[in-house]
Design an enzyme around this catalytic site. Sequence first.
Site, PDB file in Angstrom:
ATOM      1  N   SER A  41      56.824 -40.596  52.526  1.00  0.00           N
ATOM      2  CA  SER A  41      56.579 -40.533  51.079  1.00  0.00           C
ATOM      3  C   SER A  41      57.920 -40.408  50.346  1.00  0.00           C
ATOM      4  CB  SER A  41      55.706 -39.321  50.750  1.00  0.00           C
ATOM      5  OG  SER A  41      56.443 -38.138  51.026  1.00  0.00           O
TER       6      SER A  41
ATOM      7  N   ASP B 135      55.449 -44.857  52.008  1.00  0.00           N
ATOM      8  CA  ASP B 135      54.078 -44.460  51.657  1.00  0.00           C
ATOM      9  C   ASP B 135      53.995 -44.174  50.155  1.00  0.00           C
ATOM     10  OD1 ASP B 135      51.450 -43.744  52.191  1.00  0.00           O
ATOM     11  OD2 ASP B 135      51.944 -41.662  52.694  1.00  0.00           O
TER      12      ASP B 135
ATOM     13  N   ASP C   6      52.283 -48.476  45.153  1.00  0.00           N
ATOM     14  CA  ASP C   6      51.082 -47.831  44.616  1.00  0.00           C
ATOM     15  C   ASP C   6      51.183 -47.780  43.093  1.00  0.00           C
ATOM     16  OD1 ASP C   6      48.964 -46.335  43.838  1.00  0.00           O
ATOM     17  OD2 ASP C   6      49.446 -44.569  45.049  1.00  0.00           O
TER      18      ASP C   6
ATOM     19  N   GLU D 142      47.311 -50.590  46.537  1.00  0.00           N
ATOM     20  CA  GLU D 142      46.073 -49.814  46.294  1.00  0.00           C
ATOM     21  C   GLU D 142      45.379 -50.240  45.006  1.00  0.00           C
ATOM     22  OE1 GLU D 142      46.657 -45.524  46.650  1.00  0.00           O
ATOM     23  OE2 GLU D 142      45.204 -45.131  45.052  1.00  0.00           O
TER      24      GLU D 142
ATOM     25  N   HIS E  72      43.108 -37.304  49.443  1.00  0.00           N
ATOM     26  CA  HIS E  72      44.265 -36.709  50.114  1.00  0.00           C
ATOM     27  C   HIS E  72      44.068 -35.195  50.235  1.00  0.00           C
ATOM     28  CE1 HIS E  72      46.474 -40.390  48.499  1.00  0.00           C
ATOM     29  NE2 HIS E  72      46.658 -40.441  49.807  1.00  0.00           N
TER      30      HIS E  72
ATOM     31  N   HIS F 246      43.277 -44.231  53.293  1.00  0.00           N
ATOM     32  CA  HIS F 246      44.147 -43.068  53.021  1.00  0.00           C
ATOM     33  C   HIS F 246      43.306 -41.798  53.115  1.00  0.00           C
ATOM     34  CE1 HIS F 246      47.993 -44.838  51.442  1.00  0.00           C
ATOM     35  NE2 HIS F 246      47.242 -45.915  51.642  1.00  0.00           N
TER      36      HIS F 246
HETATM   37  O1  G3H Z   1      49.274 -41.611  52.487  1.00  0.00           O
HETATM   38  C1  G3H Z   1      49.041 -40.633  53.225  1.00  0.00           C
HETATM   39  C2  G3H Z   1      47.717 -40.173  53.441  1.00  0.00           C
HETATM   40  O2  G3H Z   1      46.756 -40.864  52.772  1.00  0.00           O
HETATM   41  C3  G3H Z   1      47.436 -38.925  54.161  1.00  0.00           C
HETATM   42  O3  G3H Z   1      46.309 -38.242  53.683  1.00  0.00           O
HETATM   43  O4  G3H Z   1      47.062 -35.901  54.014  1.00  0.00           O
HETATM   44  O5  G3H Z   1      44.706 -36.420  53.638  1.00  0.00           O
HETATM   45  O6  G3H Z   1      45.773 -37.044  55.768  1.00  0.00           O
HETATM   46  P1  G3H Z   1      45.948 -36.838  54.322  1.00  0.00           P
HETATM   47 ZN    ZN Z   2      47.747 -41.809  50.931  1.00  0.00          ZN
END
Ligand code: G3H
Ligand code: ZN
Length: 291
Positions: free
Chosen positions: A58, A93, A115, A145, A188, A216
């Site tokens: 990220s 990401d 994104d 997305e 998330h 995701h």
């Molecule tokens: O882009 C990363 C994710 O979508 C991770 O999601 O933290 O809920 O596993 P999470």
């Molecule tokens: Zn994500």
Amino acid sequence: MPYNEIGDRMIVNGNEILIKAKMGKYAIPHFNINNLEWTRFILEECQEAKSPVILGVSEGAIKYMGGYKVVADLVKDLVKSLNITIPVVLHLDHGSSVEVAHNAIEAGFTSVMIDASKYDLATNIAMTKEVVKMAHEKNVSVEAEVGHIGGNEDGTSSSVAYAEVEDCTKFVSETNIDSFAPALGSVHGIYKGEPKLDFERMQKIANLTNLPLVLHGGSGIPDDMIKKAIQCGICKLNINTDLQIVWSNAVREFLKVDDAYDPRKIIKSGEASMKKTIRDKIDLLGSGNKI
Ligand code: G3H
Ligand code: ZN
């Protein structure tokens, strides 16, 4: 694992492994990395299981680790020094702008997510097209997305907006992306109650776009739902929170019984639990022995 002209191992772009996953009806794990140790644990366990892997970074993690180039060099050097032979994708990401995607591509990332889902559809399409043009020139794959995946992202909380099927078909036909992350009810972070995944919508979007779909918010979703999602076209599952939880629980337990102060010992105390979770995810997704 491909090699470059001087015989060094290379990290690959997303297409190399996601197209195979789509054909074979399994999914590739995307694990978020935060530091050197996490990167090593993930690479070692995926190598052991012979599973291709996507290392997601990220913007927050890039900043934390010291910048795009530091991350790219770290991953490339670890792949080489650990003698990793599985396909490894270095993926941006949730890139929030064309500039962020540009920086990642220039530093050597092999895959980027743009994104722009918080903007209106036309702006999302325009920004994504710009990234696709720039990325494809360098053989970098692009994920994008539509709709909004809710939950906690970089400290801010928001709710889900399911992707509209017509928006998805328009988006995919106009942007030429390589993999697609429509919002389908996942969030998330930690789920409050059962995830409300819309499998019908998932299947429809998979059929109409014919692209590898990305889910995701992959932590905390019951196994049977993950399996069903793979049958409906999910080829990449993004996992971050689950690894954070198992690692931090293990470290907390370790420090209850050990007064260690060497950071290497403390960080390593989460290694076994993290690796077990990584292996469980690989078994669930069916990505082991797929190289
Ligand atoms: O882009 C990363 C994710 O979508 C991770 O999601 O933290 O809920 O596993 P999470
Ligand atoms: Zn994500």
